[in-house]
Design an enzyme around this catalytic site. Structure first.
Site, mmCIF file in Angstrom:
data_model
loop_
_atom_site.group_PDB
_atom_site.id
_atom_site.type_symbol
_atom_site.label_atom_id
_atom_site.label_comp_id
_atom_site.label_asym_id
_atom_site.label_seq_id
_atom_site.Cartn_x
_atom_site.Cartn_y
_atom_site.Cartn_z
ATOM 1 N N ASP A 28 -10.101 3.339 2.040
ATOM 2 C CA ASP A 28 -10.307 2.671 3.338
ATOM 3 C C ASP A 28 -11.043 3.567 4.339
ATOM 4 O O ASP A 28 -11.986 3.133 5.004
ATOM 5 C CB ASP A 28 -8.962 2.248 3.949
ATOM 6 C CG ASP A 28 -8.369 1.032 3.270
ATOM 7 O OD1 ASP A 28 -9.143 0.216 2.731
ATOM 8 O OD2 ASP A 28 -7.131 0.893 3.270
ATOM 9 N N LYS A 63 0.806 -1.226 0.000
ATOM 10 C CA LYS A 63 0.000 0.000 0.000
ATOM 11 C C LYS A 63 0.844 1.283 0.000
ATOM 12 O O LYS A 63 0.410 2.300 -0.537
ATOM 13 C CB LYS A 63 -0.942 0.015 1.208
ATOM 14 C CG LYS A 63 -2.139 -0.901 1.068
ATOM 15 C CD LYS A 63 -3.095 -0.720 2.227
ATOM 16 C CE LYS A 63 -4.302 -1.620 2.090
ATOM 17 N NZ LYS A 63 -5.327 -1.350 3.086
ATOM 18 N N ASN A 104 -4.862 2.218 -1.767
ATOM 19 C CA ASN A 104 -5.477 0.883 -1.864
ATOM 20 C C ASN A 104 -6.217 0.694 -3.188
ATOM 21 O O ASN A 104 -6.761 -0.367 -3.444
ATOM 22 C CB ASN A 104 -6.417 0.604 -0.677
ATOM 23 C CG ASN A 104 -7.767 1.259 -0.849
ATOM 24 O OD1 ASN A 104 -7.869 2.315 -1.475
ATOM 25 N ND2 ASN A 104 -8.807 0.649 -0.318
#
Ligand code: ATR
Length: 282
Positions: free
Chosen positions: A107, A71, A92
């Site tokens: 996220d 990431k 992500n």
């Protein structure tokens, strides 16, 4: 659905990646909406990350999800990174367009949308985040962007102090730092608790990040752990009468945000939830 020469490619890159629920979740959407797309799980070792991004550009991939351990390191292979991803320092979601790769982070927004989906709003509310790892960082930045007052509690103090300093520098907001041995008075005024640690995850399902005696029914509790769906923390919260939100919501909403970025579609949340829940053992 028939795979043919028109089929468009998407996938998740990580290492390991075999337990990812993203393929079943995204492919359920393509099937439901009759989209000629396929989503693959691609195991990529760190030495191959740059080559993989170039290969996806060459193969006209629409997009990728990026998971552990790539990431952060993927950023150097991208052409541009969006605001949230830049703040969080992790990506992500990658979208490919005209041979260029753009990075996003869904996220944090996935977490906030999962809360909203269960009727929990965080604007001007006090949110306590447990953990200071990758997921906690994304959630902390997003909660502050949404207008919440944020406290963070973590086992390793240096990590949470580092995060507090970074948030202070980037967003000019104060974060309240708490150690991991929380006491009743630490929770005074807290409206929402989000477990962003891995405590309670299969196979250690008897563990919980928080003593149940600290909870009261006015606190909403969310767990980002989704295996098991109902963690010990959520069971304790339910018994006390707290509103409890499981980790499937965040998983699905971060995926739905990725779909919006890649394809501009409004994703069918309930279909995605069903597909994911069907793959999580009882
Ligand atoms: P992710 O990217 O999923 O957030 P991570 O970056 O490894 O994963 O972060 C895991 C988080 O869970 C961290 O906050 C970690 O605490 P430390 O910073 O002290 O390592 C927390 N965590 C994991 N296991 C824990 C345990 N047994 N007790 C307390 N905290 C734990």
């Amino acid at each position: 659905m028939e795979i043919n020469s028109e089929t468009q490619l998407l996938g998740v890159i990580g290492h390991p990646v075999e337990h990812s629920l993203s393929p079943v979740m995204h492919n359920s959407v393509f099937e439901k909406l009759n989209l000629n797309c396929v989503y693959l799980a691609l195991d990529v070792e760190k030495e191959k990350l740059g080559t993989t991004i170039d290969a996806c550009k060459a193969l006209n991939f629409i997009g990728l999800n990026v998971t552990i351990p790539h990431k952060i390191s993927v950023i150097k292979f991208l052409n541009k990174v969006g605001r949230e991803a830049e703040l969080i320092g992790a990506v992500n979601t990658v979208k490919f367009e005209k041979g260029r790769a753009f990075g996003f982070n869904t996220d944090g927004i996935g977490c906030v949308k999962a809360l909203k989906g269960d009727g929990i709003r965080i604007k001007n509310k006090c949110v306590l985040i447990l953990g200071a790892g990758g997921a906690a960082r994304a959630i902390a930045f997003q909660c502050i962007l949404e207008g919440a007052d944020v406290s963070i509690s973590n086992r390793t103090m240096e990590k949470v102090v580092e995060l507090k300093d970074e948030i202070g520098l980037k967003l000019k907001k104060e974060v309240n730092v708490l150690n991991f041995n929380l006491k009743k008075h630490d929770l005074e005024g807290i409206d929402v608790i989000i477990n962003a640690t891995s405590i309670g995850m299969h196979p250690k399902t008897n563990s919980t990040p928080l003593d149940a005696g600290l909870l009261n029914q006015d606190i909403a509790v969310m767990d980002i752990v989704y295996n098991p769906i109902e963690t010990k923390l959520l069971k304790d919260a339910g018994k006390i009468g707290c509103k409890a939100v499981n980790g499937v919501g965040m998983l699905v909403h971060q995926g739905a945000e990725s779909l919006r970025i890649w394809l501009g579609i409004k994703a069918p949340i309930e279909i995605m939830k069903k597909a994911v829940i069907g793959k999580i053992p009882d």
